[in-house]
Design a protein around this motif. Structure first.
Motif, PDB file in Angstrom:
ATOM      1  N   GLY A  68       0.837  -1.199   0.000  1.00  0.00           N
ATOM      2  CA  GLY A  68       0.000   0.000   0.000  1.00  0.00           C
ATOM      3  C   GLY A  68       0.864   1.238   0.000  1.00  0.00           C
ATOM      4  O   GLY A  68       2.062   1.192  -0.313  1.00  0.00           O
ATOM      5  N   LEU A  69       0.274   2.356   0.367  1.00  0.00           N
ATOM      6  CA  LEU A  69       1.036   3.607   0.447  1.00  0.00           C
ATOM      7  C   LEU A  69       1.963   3.588   1.660  1.00  0.00           C
ATOM      8  O   LEU A  69       1.616   3.020   2.690  1.00  0.00           O
ATOM      9  CB  LEU A  69       0.077   4.794   0.580  1.00  0.00           C
ATOM     10  CG  LEU A  69      -0.778   5.121  -0.634  1.00  0.00           C
ATOM     11  CD1 LEU A  69      -1.747   6.252  -0.302  1.00  0.00           C
ATOM     12  CD2 LEU A  69       0.082   5.496  -1.826  1.00  0.00           C
ATOM     13  N   PRO A  70       3.126   4.212   1.547  1.00  0.00           N
ATOM     14  CA  PRO A  70       3.977   4.364   2.733  1.00  0.00           C
ATOM     15  C   PRO A  70       3.211   5.152   3.805  1.00  0.00           C
ATOM     16  O   PRO A  70       2.379   6.009   3.481  1.00  0.00           O
ATOM     17  CB  PRO A  70       5.167   5.180   2.220  1.00  0.00           C
ATOM     18  CG  PRO A  70       5.155   4.991   0.745  1.00  0.00           C
ATOM     19  CD  PRO A  70       3.728   4.790   0.356  1.00  0.00           C
ATOM     20  N   ALA A  71       3.487   4.905   5.054  1.00  0.00           N
ATOM     21  CA  ALA A  71       2.760   5.521   6.165  1.00  0.00           C
ATOM     22  C   ALA A  71       2.818   7.048   6.140  1.00  0.00           C
ATOM     23  O   ALA A  71       1.897   7.710   6.611  1.00  0.00           O
ATOM     24  CB  ALA A  71       3.304   5.004   7.497  1.00  0.00           C
ATOM     25  N   VAL A  72       3.872   7.607   5.570  1.00  0.00           N
ATOM     26  CA  VAL A  72       4.028   9.067   5.566  1.00  0.00           C
ATOM     27  C   VAL A  72       3.288   9.747   4.412  1.00  0.00           C
ATOM     28  O   VAL A  72       3.314  10.970   4.295  1.00  0.00           O
ATOM     29  CB  VAL A  72       5.524   9.463   5.514  1.00  0.00           C
ATOM     30  CG1 VAL A  72       6.254   8.962   6.738  1.00  0.00           C
ATOM     31  CG2 VAL A  72       6.174   8.963   4.238  1.00  0.00           C
ATOM     32  N   LEU A  73       2.613   8.978   3.573  1.00  0.00           N
ATOM     33  CA  LEU A  73       1.945   9.532   2.385  1.00  0.00           C
ATOM     34  C   LEU A  73       0.446   9.249   2.452  1.00  0.00           C
ATOM     35  O   LEU A  73       0.032   8.094   2.583  1.00  0.00           O
ATOM     36  CB  LEU A  73       2.539   8.901   1.121  1.00  0.00           C
ATOM     37  CG  LEU A  73       2.140   9.490  -0.218  1.00  0.00           C
ATOM     38  CD1 LEU A  73       2.650  10.924  -0.345  1.00  0.00           C
ATOM     39  CD2 LEU A  73       2.727   8.651  -1.348  1.00  0.00           C
ATOM     40  N   SER A  74      -0.361  10.288   2.381  1.00  0.00           N
ATOM     41  CA  SER A  74      -1.817  10.104   2.411  1.00  0.00           C
ATOM     42  C   SER A  74      -2.334   9.767   1.014  1.00  0.00           C
ATOM     43  O   SER A  74      -1.654  10.011   0.010  1.00  0.00           O
ATOM     44  CB  SER A  74      -2.507  11.372   2.909  1.00  0.00           C
ATOM     45  OG  SER A  74      -2.470  12.383   1.912  1.00  0.00           O
ATOM     46  N   GLN A  75      -3.535   9.219   0.959  1.00  0.00           N
ATOM     47  CA  GLN A  75      -4.152   8.905  -0.326  1.00  0.00           C
ATOM     48  C   GLN A  75      -4.365  10.196  -1.127  1.00  0.00           C
ATOM     49  O   GLN A  75      -4.166  10.211  -2.335  1.00  0.00           O
ATOM     50  CB  GLN A  75      -5.473   8.170  -0.127  1.00  0.00           C
ATOM     51  CG  GLN A  75      -6.084   7.717  -1.438  1.00  0.00           C
ATOM     52  CD  GLN A  75      -7.232   6.743  -1.235  1.00  0.00           C
ATOM     53  OE1 GLN A  75      -7.322   6.083  -0.214  1.00  0.00           O
ATOM     54  NE2 GLN A  75      -8.099   6.650  -2.217  1.00  0.00           N
ATOM     55  N   GLU A  77      -2.511  12.923  -1.044  1.00  0.00           N
ATOM     56  CA  GLU A  77      -1.211  13.337  -1.586  1.00  0.00           C
ATOM     57  C   GLU A  77      -0.818  12.468  -2.765  1.00  0.00           C
ATOM     58  O   GLU A  77      -0.309  12.961  -3.776  1.00  0.00           O
ATOM     59  CB  GLU A  77      -0.134  13.259  -0.501  1.00  0.00           C
ATOM     60  CG  GLU A  77      -0.287  14.326   0.562  1.00  0.00           C
ATOM     61  CD  GLU A  77       0.618  14.085   1.748  1.00  0.00           C
ATOM     62  OE1 GLU A  77       1.179  15.081   2.245  1.00  0.00           O
ATOM     63  OE2 GLU A  77       0.758  12.917   2.191  1.00  0.00           O
ATOM     64  N   TYR A  78      -1.057  11.163  -2.670  1.00  0.00           N
ATOM     65  CA  TYR A  78      -0.740  10.229  -3.746  1.00  0.00           C
ATOM     66  C   TYR A  78      -1.503  10.583  -5.022  1.00  0.00           C
ATOM     67  O   TYR A  78      -0.946  10.593  -6.110  1.00  0.00           O
ATOM     68  CB  TYR A  78      -1.059   8.803  -3.296  1.00  0.00           C
ATOM     69  CG  TYR A  78      -1.090   7.775  -4.402  1.00  0.00           C
ATOM     70  CD1 TYR A  78       0.080   7.355  -5.028  1.00  0.00           C
ATOM     71  CD2 TYR A  78      -2.295   7.213  -4.823  1.00  0.00           C
ATOM     72  CE1 TYR A  78       0.047   6.412  -6.043  1.00  0.00           C
ATOM     73  CE2 TYR A  78      -2.338   6.270  -5.835  1.00  0.00           C
ATOM     74  CZ  TYR A  78      -1.165   5.873  -6.442  1.00  0.00           C
ATOM     75  OH  TYR A  78      -1.197   4.948  -7.452  1.00  0.00           O
ATOM     76  N   LEU A  79      -2.794  10.889  -4.880  1.00  0.00           N
ATOM     77  CA  LEU A  79      -3.646  11.109  -6.045  1.00  0.00           C
ATOM     78  C   LEU A  79      -3.620  12.537  -6.587  1.00  0.00           C
ATOM     79  O   LEU A  79      -3.916  12.746  -7.762  1.00  0.00           O
ATOM     80  CB  LEU A  79      -5.097  10.734  -5.709  1.00  0.00           C
ATOM     81  CG  LEU A  79      -5.345   9.258  -5.440  1.00  0.00           C
ATOM     82  CD1 LEU A  79      -6.775   9.041  -4.967  1.00  0.00           C
ATOM     83  CD2 LEU A  79      -5.056   8.427  -6.682  1.00  0.00           C
ATOM     84  N   ASN A  80      -3.281  13.518  -5.758  1.00  0.00           N
ATOM     85  CA  ASN A  80      -3.478  14.907  -6.171  1.00  0.00           C
ATOM     86  C   ASN A  80      -2.256  15.807  -6.118  1.00  0.00           C
ATOM     87  O   ASN A  80      -2.362  16.982  -6.435  1.00  0.00           O
ATOM     88  CB  ASN A  80      -4.588  15.531  -5.308  1.00  0.00           C
ATOM     89  CG  ASN A  80      -5.888  14.788  -5.476  1.00  0.00           C
ATOM     90  OD1 ASN A  80      -6.450  14.740  -6.555  1.00  0.00           O
ATOM     91  ND2 ASN A  80      -6.360  14.177  -4.401  1.00  0.00           N
ATOM     92  N   THR A  81      -1.132  15.298  -5.692  1.00  0.00           N
ATOM     93  CA  THR A  81       0.070  16.129  -5.642  1.00  0.00           C
ATOM     94  C   THR A  81       1.228  15.366  -6.284  1.00  0.00           C
ATOM     95  O   THR A  81       1.099  14.208  -6.642  1.00  0.00           O
ATOM     96  CB  THR A  81       0.457  16.477  -4.188  1.00  0.00           C
ATOM     97  OG1 THR A  81       0.906  15.292  -3.523  1.00  0.00           O
ATOM     98  CG2 THR A  81      -0.697  17.098  -3.428  1.00  0.00           C
ATOM     99  N   MET A  82       2.331  16.032  -6.424  1.00  0.00           N
ATOM    100  CA  MET A  82       3.527  15.371  -6.938  1.00  0.00           C
ATOM    101  C   MET A  82       4.482  15.051  -5.802  1.00  0.00           C
ATOM    102  O   MET A  82       5.691  15.092  -5.948  1.00  0.00           O
ATOM    103  CB  MET A  82       4.190  16.245  -7.999  1.00  0.00           C
ATOM    104  CG  MET A  82       3.407  16.309  -9.281  1.00  0.00           C
ATOM    105  SD  MET A  82       4.354  17.057 -10.573  1.00  0.00           S
ATOM    106  CE  MET A  82       3.090  17.950 -11.434  1.00  0.00           C
ATOM    107  N   ILE A  83       3.904  14.716  -4.655  1.00  0.00           N
ATOM    108  CA  ILE A  83       4.693  14.323  -3.490  1.00  0.00           C
ATOM    109  C   ILE A  83       4.804  12.801  -3.511  1.00  0.00           C
ATOM    110  O   ILE A  83       3.836  12.097  -3.768  1.00  0.00           O
ATOM    111  CB  ILE A  83       4.030  14.791  -2.184  1.00  0.00           C
ATOM    112  CG1 ILE A  83       3.978  16.315  -2.145  1.00  0.00           C
ATOM    113  CG2 ILE A  83       4.765  14.233  -0.972  1.00  0.00           C
ATOM    114  CD1 ILE A  83       3.165  16.862  -0.990  1.00  0.00           C
ATOM    115  N   SER A  84       5.970  12.317  -3.241  1.00  0.00           N
ATOM    116  CA  SER A  84       6.187  10.879  -3.242  1.00  0.00           C
ATOM    117  C   SER A  84       7.131  10.516  -2.108  1.00  0.00           C
ATOM    118  O   SER A  84       7.928  11.337  -1.666  1.00  0.00           O
ATOM    119  CB  SER A  84       6.787  10.446  -4.585  1.00  0.00           C
ATOM    120  OG  SER A  84       7.088   9.075  -4.580  1.00  0.00           O
TER     121      SER A  84
END
Length: 163
Positions: A68-75, A77-84
């Motif tokens: 799944g997503l790393p704990a430090v990344l929200s859904q 942020e994953y879907l709507n930003t360029m943060i990884s």
């Protein structure tokens, strides 16, 4: 990855030849497919005893990445930003150097961008132990009809305009 892309091209792209013009038709944007596949490999959780899965259907492709997503990344942020949060920086660096990915942290945005002119949009399903990207067919019915008409005409010597 290259073998998977060849299978993709075989089943989800075709050419329509009209006179001296050849039109390359993608039923699913190849750019989105490449990006989703590369992301699944680069961002997967390698500790899980599972593989990246590519399921090809008549109306879509589903690419599932273990983890799944790393704990430090929200859904969001994953879907709507360029943060990884890069799980596998060495794999990402190799993919970047051999041009399998264009730029880090832009995968979801690039997938969405490939679909921006189409009614059907990709779906992103985030689960605790996997992420699935569903890429729907974009081929318009007119392209499908044109393809079928051209196939039918290939088998005839002459026909009238009405036919």
């Amino acid at each position: 990855m290259e073998d998977t892309i060849e299978v993709f091209k075989e089943y989800y792209t075709y050419d329509i030849i009209s006179g001296m013009t050849r039109n390359y038709i993608e039923q699913i944007p190849e750019k989105a497919f490449r990006e989703a596949l590369a992301n699944a490999i680069v961002h997967r959780e390698w500790d899980l005893p599972s593989s990246v899965q590519v399921a090809m259907y008549k109306d879509r492709i589903e690419i599932t990445s273990p983890g799944g997503l790393p704990a430090v990344l929200s859904q969001y942020e994953y879907l709507n930003t360029m943060i990884s949060n890069l799980r596998n920086p060495k794999i990402a660096d190799v993919f970047l150097k051999i041009d399998l990915i264009e730029k880090l942290d832009t995968g979801v945005t690039r997938i969405k961008e490939a679909y921006k002119h189409f009614q059907r949009k990709p779906l992103f399903q985030v689960n605790e132990n996997s992420i699935t990207v569903t890429l729907p067919l974009i081929t318009q019915a007119s392209h499908q009809r044109e393809y079928l008409v051209m196939k039918e005409l290939e088998n005839k010597d002459l026909c009238s305009r009405k036919e």
